[in-house]
Design a protein around this motif. Structure first.
Motif, PDB file in Angstrom:
ATOM      1  N   VAL A 104     -13.886  18.903  -7.172  1.00  0.00           N
ATOM      2  CA  VAL A 104     -12.643  18.127  -7.299  1.00  0.00           C
ATOM      3  C   VAL A 104     -11.818  19.245  -8.335  1.00  0.00           C
ATOM      4  CG1 VAL A 104     -13.028  15.936  -6.241  1.00  0.00           C
ATOM      5  CG2 VAL A 104     -12.907  16.310  -8.746  1.00  0.00           C
ATOM      6  N   VAL A 105     -12.458  19.180  -9.433  1.00  0.00           N
ATOM      7  CA  VAL A 105     -11.829  20.710 -10.594  1.00  0.00           C
ATOM      8  C   VAL A 105     -12.518  21.551 -11.008  1.00  0.00           C
ATOM      9  CG1 VAL A 105     -10.541  20.771 -12.564  1.00  0.00           C
ATOM     10  CG2 VAL A 105      -9.592  18.350 -10.626  1.00  0.00           C
ATOM     11  N   GLN A 106     -11.780  22.541 -11.250  1.00  0.00           N
ATOM     12  CA  GLN A 106     -13.100  23.470 -11.963  1.00  0.00           C
ATOM     13  C   GLN A 106     -12.600  24.431 -12.975  1.00  0.00           C
ATOM     14  OE1 GLN A 106     -15.970  25.408  -8.940  1.00  0.00           O
ATOM     15  NE2 GLN A 106     -16.863  26.979 -10.693  1.00  0.00           N
ATOM     16  N   GLY A 107     -12.892  25.492 -14.000  1.00  0.00           N
ATOM     17  CA  GLY A 107     -12.360  25.798 -14.765  1.00  0.00           C
ATOM     18  C   GLY A 107     -12.178  25.658 -16.039  1.00  0.00           C
ATOM     19  N   ARG A 108     -11.208  27.229 -16.967  1.00  0.00           N
ATOM     20  CA  ARG A 108     -11.754  26.883 -18.360  1.00  0.00           C
ATOM     21  C   ARG A 108     -11.466  25.403 -19.035  1.00  0.00           C
ATOM     22  NH1 ARG A 108     -12.195  31.004 -21.520  1.00  0.00           N
ATOM     23  NH2 ARG A 108     -11.315  30.088 -22.511  1.00  0.00           N
ATOM     24  N   VAL A 109     -11.883  25.091 -19.858  1.00  0.00           N
ATOM     25  CA  VAL A 109     -11.753  23.044 -20.396  1.00  0.00           C
ATOM     26  C   VAL A 109     -10.098  23.481 -21.466  1.00  0.00           C
ATOM     27  CG1 VAL A 109     -11.996  21.887 -22.105  1.00  0.00           C
ATOM     28  CG2 VAL A 109     -14.195  22.780 -20.957  1.00  0.00           C
ATOM     29  N   ALA A 110      -9.717  25.406 -21.125  1.00  0.00           N
ATOM     30  CA  ALA A 110      -8.872  24.366 -22.702  1.00  0.00           C
ATOM     31  C   ALA A 110      -7.902  24.639 -20.893  1.00  0.00           C
ATOM     32  CB  ALA A 110      -8.900  25.489 -23.354  1.00  0.00           C
ATOM     33  N   ASP A 111      -7.900  25.536 -20.323  1.00  0.00           N
ATOM     34  CA  ASP A 111      -6.638  25.042 -19.356  1.00  0.00           C
ATOM     35  C   ASP A 111      -6.430  24.361 -18.313  1.00  0.00           C
ATOM     36  OD1 ASP A 111      -6.935  28.207 -20.029  1.00  0.00           O
ATOM     37  OD2 ASP A 111      -7.526  28.578 -18.238  1.00  0.00           O
ATOM     38  N   LEU A 112      -7.572  23.261 -18.408  1.00  0.00           N
ATOM     39  CA  LEU A 112      -7.766  22.488 -17.656  1.00  0.00           C
ATOM     40  C   LEU A 112      -7.178  21.085 -18.403  1.00  0.00           C
ATOM     41  CD1 LEU A 112     -10.915  22.091 -15.319  1.00  0.00           C
ATOM     42  CD2 LEU A 112      -8.582  22.316 -14.842  1.00  0.00           C
ATOM     43  N   LEU A 113      -7.339  21.441 -19.910  1.00  0.00           N
ATOM     44  CA  LEU A 113      -6.714  20.399 -20.012  1.00  0.00           C
ATOM     45  C   LEU A 113      -4.748  20.120 -20.480  1.00  0.00           C
ATOM     46  CD1 LEU A 113      -9.655  19.239 -23.283  1.00  0.00           C
ATOM     47  CD2 LEU A 113      -8.408  18.229 -21.393  1.00  0.00           C
ATOM     48  N   ALA A 114      -4.520  22.259 -20.433  1.00  0.00           N
ATOM     49  CA  ALA A 114      -3.645  22.006 -21.228  1.00  0.00           C
ATOM     50  C   ALA A 114      -2.212  22.355 -19.709  1.00  0.00           C
ATOM     51  CB  ALA A 114      -2.989  23.864 -21.782  1.00  0.00           C
ATOM     52  N   ALA A 115      -3.108  21.632 -18.715  1.00  0.00           N
ATOM     53  CA  ALA A 115      -2.549  22.132 -17.033  1.00  0.00           C
ATOM     54  C   ALA A 115      -1.270  20.540 -17.015  1.00  0.00           C
ATOM     55  CB  ALA A 115      -3.592  22.114 -16.250  1.00  0.00           C
ATOM     56  N   GLY A 116      -0.153  21.621 -16.495  1.00  0.00           N
ATOM     57  CA  GLY A 116       0.204  20.065 -16.392  1.00  0.00           C
ATOM     58  C   GLY A 116       1.195  19.873 -17.417  1.00  0.00           C
ATOM     59  N   ASP A 117       1.752  18.549 -16.629  1.00  0.00           N
ATOM     60  CA  ASP A 117       2.572  17.534 -18.150  1.00  0.00           C
ATOM     61  C   ASP A 117       1.743  17.031 -18.841  1.00  0.00           C
ATOM     62  OD1 ASP A 117       4.803  18.704 -17.780  1.00  0.00           O
ATOM     63  OD2 ASP A 117       5.873  17.431 -17.139  1.00  0.00           O
ATOM     64  N   ASN A 118       1.345  16.852 -19.648  1.00  0.00           N
ATOM     65  CA  ASN A 118       0.967  15.238 -20.234  1.00  0.00           C
ATOM     66  C   ASN A 118       1.298  14.007 -20.558  1.00  0.00           C
ATOM     67  OD1 ASN A 118      -2.180  16.919 -21.731  1.00  0.00           O
ATOM     68  ND2 ASN A 118      -0.308  18.435 -21.945  1.00  0.00           N
ATOM     69  N   VAL A 119       0.962  13.371 -20.559  1.00  0.00           N
ATOM     70  CA  VAL A 119       1.485  12.368 -21.025  1.00  0.00           C
ATOM     71  C   VAL A 119       1.554  11.353 -21.989  1.00  0.00           C
ATOM     72  CG1 VAL A 119       1.389   9.175 -20.087  1.00  0.00           C
ATOM     73  CG2 VAL A 119       0.856  11.203 -19.077  1.00  0.00           C
ATOM     74  N   VAL A 120       2.273  11.231 -22.574  1.00  0.00           N
ATOM     75  CA  VAL A 120       1.973  11.159 -24.477  1.00  0.00           C
ATOM     76  C   VAL A 120       2.998   9.397 -24.306  1.00  0.00           C
ATOM     77  CG1 VAL A 120       3.320  11.255 -26.831  1.00  0.00           C
ATOM     78  CG2 VAL A 120       3.093  13.494 -25.110  1.00  0.00           C
ATOM     79  N   ARG A 121       2.472   8.842 -25.115  1.00  0.00           N
ATOM     80  CA  ARG A 121       1.732   7.146 -25.074  1.00  0.00           C
ATOM     81  C   ARG A 121       2.919   6.993 -26.424  1.00  0.00           C
ATOM     82  NH1 ARG A 121       0.901   2.129 -23.206  1.00  0.00           N
ATOM     83  NH2 ARG A 121       0.337   0.761 -24.917  1.00  0.00           N
ATOM     84  N   ILE A 122       3.915   7.111 -26.704  1.00  0.00           N
ATOM     85  CA  ILE A 122       4.769   6.372 -28.017  1.00  0.00           C
ATOM     86  C   ILE A 122       5.013   4.824 -28.626  1.00  0.00           C
ATOM     87  CG2 ILE A 122       7.036   7.013 -29.474  1.00  0.00           C
ATOM     88  CD1 ILE A 122       7.554   9.092 -28.202  1.00  0.00           C
ATOM     89  N   GLU A 123       4.153   4.241 -29.573  1.00  0.00           N
ATOM     90  CA  GLU A 123       4.646   3.231 -29.778  1.00  0.00           C
ATOM     91  C   GLU A 123       5.025   2.602 -31.549  1.00  0.00           C
ATOM     92  OE1 GLU A 123       0.590   1.725 -30.442  1.00  0.00           O
ATOM     93  OE2 GLU A 123       0.214   1.846 -28.703  1.00  0.00           O
ATOM     94  N   THR A 124       6.420   1.984 -31.226  1.00  0.00           N
ATOM     95  CA  THR A 124       7.469   2.137 -32.046  1.00  0.00           C
ATOM     96  C   THR A 124       8.025   0.658 -32.414  1.00  0.00           C
ATOM     97  OG1 THR A 124       9.882   2.625 -32.501  1.00  0.00           O
ATOM     98  CG2 THR A 124       8.863   2.772 -30.230  1.00  0.00           C
ATOM     99  N   PRO A 125       8.753  -0.062 -32.983  1.00  0.00           N
ATOM    100  CA  PRO A 125       8.887  -1.631 -33.364  1.00  0.00           C
ATOM    101  C   PRO A 125      10.354  -0.586 -32.322  1.00  0.00           C
ATOM    102  CG  PRO A 125       9.391  -0.784 -35.254  1.00  0.00           C
ATOM    103  CD  PRO A 125       8.393   0.003 -34.812  1.00  0.00           C
ATOM    104  N   MET A 126      11.740   0.144 -32.813  1.00  0.00           N
ATOM    105  CA  MET A 126      13.016   0.554 -32.081  1.00  0.00           C
ATOM    106  C   MET A 126      11.729   0.901 -30.180  1.00  0.00           C
ATOM    107  SD  MET A 126      14.248   1.718 -35.919  1.00  0.00           S
ATOM    108  CE  MET A 126      15.800   1.881 -35.536  1.00  0.00           C
ATOM    109  N   ARG A 127      12.065   0.317 -29.842  1.00  0.00           N
ATOM    110  CA  ARG A 127      11.789   1.052 -28.075  1.00  0.00           C
ATOM    111  C   ARG A 127      12.958   1.134 -27.883  1.00  0.00           C
ATOM    112  NH1 ARG A 127       9.659  -2.496 -23.765  1.00  0.00           N
ATOM    113  NH2 ARG A 127      12.137  -2.700 -23.952  1.00  0.00           N
ATOM    114  N   ASP A 128      14.309   0.459 -27.523  1.00  0.00           N
ATOM    115  CA  ASP A 128      15.310   0.895 -26.207  1.00  0.00           C
ATOM    116  C   ASP A 128      16.182   1.966 -27.467  1.00  0.00           C
ATOM    117  OD1 ASP A 128      14.678  -1.399 -25.094  1.00  0.00           O
ATOM    118  OD2 ASP A 128      15.234  -2.585 -26.223  1.00  0.00           O
TER     119      ASP A 128
END
Lengths: 278, 306
Positions: free
Chosen positions: B214-238
């Motif tokens: 389903v996927v093949q390539g260099r590990v670094a490229d595959l991990l960097a490819a496309g957008d990453n999702v970043v989860r941010i936890e904060t008490p001042m969410r809004d």
């Protein structure tokens, strides 16, 4: 090739299971011989009772050669079980142990590995029969001495002492030839399954069924008897007929040889196609 | 020459009865790579490895080792290959040394010094003359790697080499693989059902599922490819969400429970963090959730093993 064969022999030699058959013979043969020795003259009298009126018996009837012949007759249907015990494990044992993955992922071809295993199987059968021969004859001569060999049963033959010894030797050699056919069949079954007990049961089932078919005097059975390898396993008994029916002995040798080669060819075909998933 | 392909498969497929275990698999492994072969259990990894090592005959396609097509008769490519397939099984009633002698015998090479060398590499020299029966699972695993190293192969193929090991054992095996790759310049093909494991050791990878890549390539490229999702936890969410949305650093941001998840390129995560700190928003946690991991999780259905 030499190292591969050497390793196969070593593997068989180091396996405790390989010695069960030898142990069985090492127990049974002395047991029988010592028991007969203790029985002594009463047993001798019972053998010659039938014809002591018609013949004058001189010398030692109950001798080592006679005992050997008796034991050969008593055990020749059981020795195939013992041969199969070793032969049936040759391929199935590797499958069970997962060790085919060590052997068959290498540059050595499957044909070569199979050939080494087959040679080991034949050596095992040879060693077993040779062990039985040396033990039976050696202990027999030690306990009972030597003398002329009296054959009773279908025919009544007396073989002179010097004649008896080489005939026994050739008879054992011929029984090795027969056991090689049995071993080849067990080897074939061994390529089909992944457990050690399957080939043992399979081979014994074939031998028993074929043996029954060969000995039931029905027309149908009589017709197929010449095509069953079990009909030729008694070839060694012909060495105790007088004169020796050499053409019949040779015929048995050819037929058994052809069966052995046939069994090996089938094994080879199966083994080369086989996907190793164990 | 460094870029030479040591292992190639083309259209490789295997059918057992009516079920396809592997379908149309094309892999290329270059010299010097540590190639991770990733997939959930039952994806066809072991069947593929068995085909690479001639244990299983492909239903379709072919395997090429060092430029030689692997067939029943043509096995010379295997001379430069060492392999460990699934459980490390040995002749238990024989010593480790004897087991290695047997393997060297079917390889057609192997001196006693070579056997000493591989035993030493995996740290089993002291127990070499004990029967394998007395070995722990971890020791058998190391002996399994040792037999793969006999004859100094150029490519070693390891099937789940850390499976069933304790954390210390896993660490040792990983260290060993790194060492083989760096010091001995071996090409390494290893399978795993753990992304984290492949990520830590492999330079290239392929993900296989239900018998297909389903996927093949260099590990670094595959991990960097496309957008990453970043989860941010904060008490001042809004307030944080408002700041992030107007920052121009993310492609998308939305609230997920008490946290925020942003789609963004990896390079901008540090800028975003700096911005939040500058705005006086306390950040409890900033967790990168890579798309590859998400993806792998989704195909492994829950991925409780990750």
């Amino acid at each position: 090739m030499k190292t591969i064969l050497g390793n196969e022999i070593l593997k068989t030699g180091f396996k405790w299971r390989s010695y069960i058959s030898f142990l069985a013979i090492a127990i049974v043969v002395p047991l029988v011989e010592v028991a007969l020795r203790l029985q002594g003259t009463s047993w001798e009298r019972s053998i010659i009772r039938g014809f002591s009126q018609d013949f004058v018996i001189l010398g030692n009837i109950l001798n080592g050669y006679f005992i050997t012949h008796v034991i050969m007759n008593a055990l020749w249907i059981h020795v195939p079980i013992l041969v199969t015990l070793g032969a049936g494990d040759q391929l199935a044992g590797e499958a069970t142990g997962g060790t085919f993955r060590l052997l068959l992922t290498r540059p050595a071809s499957r044909s070569r590995i199979l050939a080494a295993k087959f040679a080991t199987t034949l050596l095992y059968a040879l060693a077993l029969v040779a062990f039985m021969a040396v033990l039976t004859l050696g202990l027999g001569v030690l306990l009972f001495g030597t003398g002329d060999l009296l054959i009773t049963g279908r025919t009544f033959v007396v073989l002179a002492e010097h004649e008896a010894l080489w005939r026994i030797a050739v008879a054992f050699a011929l029984s090795v030839w027969g056991m090689w056919t049995v071993a080849s069949l067990a080897f074939l079954f061994s390529s089909l399954v992944e457990n050690g007990i399957g080939p043992l049961i399979g081979t014994m089932a074939v031998i028993i069924v074929f043996y029954i078919i060969g000995n039931v005097p029905a027309d149908l059975f009589t017709a197929i008897k010449p095509y069953l390898f079990t009909s030729y396993l008694d070839l060694w008994q012909k060495m105790f007929e007088d004169p020796i029916p050499w053409s019949s002995v040779l015929h048995s040798v050819y037929v058994l040889g052809a069966f052995s080669i046939g069994f090996y060819a089938v094994t080879w075909y199966i083994f080369l196609q086989k996907d190793v998933l164990s | 020459m460094d870029d030479a392909i040591v292992l190639r498969t083309s259209g490789l497929a295997k059918r057992f009865g009516r079920r396809w275990a592997v379908r149309n698999l094309d892999l290329s492994i270059h010299r010097g790579e540590v190639f991770g072969f990733l997939g959930p259990n039952g994806a066809g990894k072991s069947t593929t490895i068995r085909m690479l090592l001639s244990l299983v005959r492909p239903s379709e396609g072919w395997v090429e080792l060092f430029g030689n097509r692997l067939t029943r008769r043509q096995r010379s490519g295997l001379r430069k290959v060492g392999g460990l397939v699934e459980r490390p099984d040995f002749y238990l009633y024989l010593t480790a040394r004897r087991n290695l002698e047997i393997v060297a015998g079917v390889r057609g090479d192997g001196s006693s010094s070579d056997i000493d060398r591989v035993l030493d590499t995996v740290g089993l020299a002291a127990r070499a003359d004990d029967r394998v029966k007395t070995y722990s699972h971890g020791m058998k695993q190391r002996l399994g790697i040792a037999q793969a190293l006999l004859g100094a192969p150029e490519l070693i193929i390891l099937d789940e080499p850390t499976s069933g090991l304790d954390p210390q054992g896993i660490k040792e095996v990983r260290e060993l693989i790194r060492q083989l790759s760096h010091d001995s310049r071996m090409t390494i093909f290893l399978s795993s059902h753990l992304l984290s494991e492949i990520e830590q050791i492999a330079t290239s990878m392929a993900i296989i599922n239900q018998g297909r890549t389903v996927v093949q390539g260099r590990v670094a490229d595959l991990l960097a490819a496309g957008d990453n999702v970043v989860r941010i936890e904060t008490p001042m969410r809004d307030r944080a969400l408002a700041v992030i949305a107007s920052s121009g650093l993310v492609t998308a941001a939305h609230a997920v429970g008490q946290a925020i998840e942003c789609s963004m390129s990896r390079e901008r995560v540090a800028d975003l963090n700096r911005l939040l700190v500058h705005e006086g928003i306390p950040v409890h946690a900033l967790l990168p959730k890579r798309s590859l991991e998400e993806y792998f999780l989704s195909i492994t259905e829950g991925g409780s093993e990750l």
